[in-house]
Design an enzyme around this catalytic site. Structure first.
Site, PDB file in Angstrom:
ATOM      1  N   GLU A   1       0.847  -1.192   0.000  1.00 51.86           N
ATOM      2  CA  GLU A   1       0.000   0.000   0.000  1.00 51.86           C
ATOM      3  C   GLU A   1       0.882   1.241   0.000  1.00 51.86           C
ATOM      4  OE1 GLU A   1      -2.382   1.732  -0.445  1.00 51.86           O
ATOM      5  OE2 GLU A   1      -4.184   0.499  -0.493  1.00 51.86           O
TER       6      GLU A   1
ATOM      7  N   ALA B   1      -7.531   4.919  -8.710  1.00 48.27           N
ATOM      8  CA  ALA B   1      -8.626   5.778  -8.268  1.00 48.27           C
ATOM      9  C   ALA B   1      -9.938   5.031  -8.471  1.00 48.27           C
ATOM     10  CB  ALA B   1      -8.623   7.078  -9.066  1.00 48.27           C
TER      11      ALA B   1
ATOM     12  N   ALA C   1      -7.113  -3.071 -12.059  1.00 47.48           N
ATOM     13  CA  ALA C   1      -7.522  -1.664 -11.944  1.00 47.48           C
ATOM     14  C   ALA C   1      -8.148  -1.205 -13.260  1.00 47.48           C
ATOM     15  CB  ALA C   1      -6.321  -0.797 -11.591  1.00 47.48           C
TER      16      ALA C   1
ATOM     17  N   ASP D   1     -17.489  -9.963 -16.377  1.00 44.28           N
ATOM     18  CA  ASP D   1     -18.647  -9.736 -17.246  1.00 44.28           C
ATOM     19  C   ASP D   1     -19.226 -11.068 -17.728  1.00 44.28           C
ATOM     20  OD1 ASP D   1     -18.027  -6.613 -17.848  1.00 44.28           O
ATOM     21  OD2 ASP D   1     -16.205  -7.814 -17.951  1.00 44.28           O
TER      22      ASP D   1
ATOM     23  N   HIS E   1     -13.793  -4.287 -21.267  1.00 47.22           N
ATOM     24  CA  HIS E   1     -14.491  -4.425 -19.987  1.00 47.22           C
ATOM     25  C   HIS E   1     -15.125  -3.074 -19.707  1.00 47.22           C
ATOM     26  CE1 HIS E   1     -15.499  -5.253 -15.879  1.00 47.22           C
ATOM     27  NE2 HIS E   1     -14.600  -4.404 -15.398  1.00 47.22           N
TER      28      HIS E   1
ATOM     29  N   THR F   1     -17.911  -2.070  -6.586  1.00 44.37           N
ATOM     30  CA  THR F   1     -18.002  -3.516  -6.797  1.00 44.37           C
ATOM     31  C   THR F   1     -16.678  -4.133  -6.367  1.00 44.37           C
ATOM     32  OG1 THR F   1     -17.090  -3.544  -9.049  1.00 44.37           O
ATOM     33  CG2 THR F   1     -19.436  -3.095  -8.843  1.00 44.37           C
TER      34      THR F   1
END
Length: 328
Positions: A39, A86, A125, A154, A181, A235
């Site tokens: 992190e 982000a 990401a 998906d 995606h 999600t």
């Protein structure tokens, strides 16, 4: 990584909702023998806390070394999984995230490579197809060893929606979402089947299922992330389990066929981008893409999706910073 290697090490970059859910899935399923969590400095203590919390589940699952990691810990990892970026906010598309997340991705990939890492990158990401491409460019790695989660989630959503509509087990539904995606993805209806029976044939016994319902079903799949984000903010459970499945296929050298973000070399008339399609994946990364024959309408959708991604990449790579950092 060799298929016979006993100690398998994963480094996770990003301990947000997706990353921590993925770590939990690895622990729950007994995947890998070592998990390091990276992190940013101001969130390092969260990674320490999550590692400690996860370690308390090990007596119920299987032994694993779990710890808050630094970039130098990537040196001997088999797999680096990138979930950091982000977050997608309500009203934002995945492609709206490009500028913010390319800069984050560049920083991450540069530091991972500087550690001496020589394994496989798995990118989750968003926008995942663009960030898989940037990971390939910034790392200089062979295309086979840079993989995006692509349309794995998906396709799972598609299978689950069909399963609910047809009242069958989702594991008996074989169907793919391909392309970006994101908003330009499409369903490969021509090859959807239930236990080997073509969907169109299977539906002959389901007179109450109309074509309009199937169109609506796909739209629900395509827009599922927006629905979930509007209701709970993000999600993470579905993609976490999808990433765990991909991880297992790599670490156990399964040669599994999964819908991933894969480098294009002329298949479907597309070149030099990463986009969602089925591929065989194992211990050395992508073994080869599985090029499902598309009908004319599906081929047009694939090309349109690829064109949209290409335009985003072309615009982003006007930035001299990204050009200079590119190694591929």
């Amino acid at each position: 990584m060799t298929a016979t290697k006993l100690h398998k090490k994963v480094i996770l970059v990003g301990d947000g909702a997706v990353g921590s859910s993925y770590a939990f899935a690895l622990v729950n399923q007994g995947i890998a023998q070592e998990l390091g969590i990276i992190e940013i400095p101001q969130l390092f203590e969260k990674a320490v806390g999550d590692a400690l919390d996860l370690s308390h589940a090990l007596p119920f699952t299987s032994p694993k070394k779990i710890y808050a990691a630094k970039y130098e810990d990537c040196a001997d990892a088999d797999l680096v999984v990138i979930t950091a970026g982000a977050p997608q906010k309500p009203g934002e598309t995945r492609l709206d995230l490009v500028g913010k997340n390319l800069a984050i991705n560049k920083s991450i990939v540069t530091q991972v490579v500087e550690s001496g890492f020589n394994g496989i990158f798995l990118v989750a990401a968003n926008p995942v197809d663009v960030l898989t491409y940037s990971t390939w460019k910034f790392s200089g790695f062979p295309k086979e060893r840079v993989i995006g989660s692509g349309t794995s989630l998906d396709s799972a959503r598609f299978r689950q929606a069909l399963a609910e509509k047809l009242n069958v087990d989702a594991r008996s539904v074989h169907a793919y979402i391909m392309g970006e995606h994101g908003d330009s993805e499409f369903a490969v209806w021509s090859h959807a089947n239930i236990a080997g029976v073509n969907l169109e044939e299977f539906l002959k016994d389901k007179e109450n299922v109309q074509e309009a319902e199937l169109v609506e079903l796909f739209e629900g799949v395509r827009d599922a992330a927006y629905t979930i984000i509007n209701k709970k903010g993000a999600t993470y459970y579905g993609i976490a389990v999808a990433l765990a499945r991909i991880t297992k296929a790599i670490l156990d050298d399964e040669n599994a066929v999964l819908p991933l973000s894969v480098f294009q070399e002329g298949q479907y008339g597309v070149n030099n981008i990463f986009i969602g399609q089925p591929a065989i994946v194992g211990a050395h990364g992508i073994v080869r893409p599985v090029n499902i024959p598309l009908n004319d309408a599906e081929q047009q959708k694939m090309k349109a999706s690829a064109d949209e991604l290409q335009a985003i990449i072309d615009e982003a790579w006007k930035n001299p910073e990204f050009q200079e950092a590119s190694k591929n």
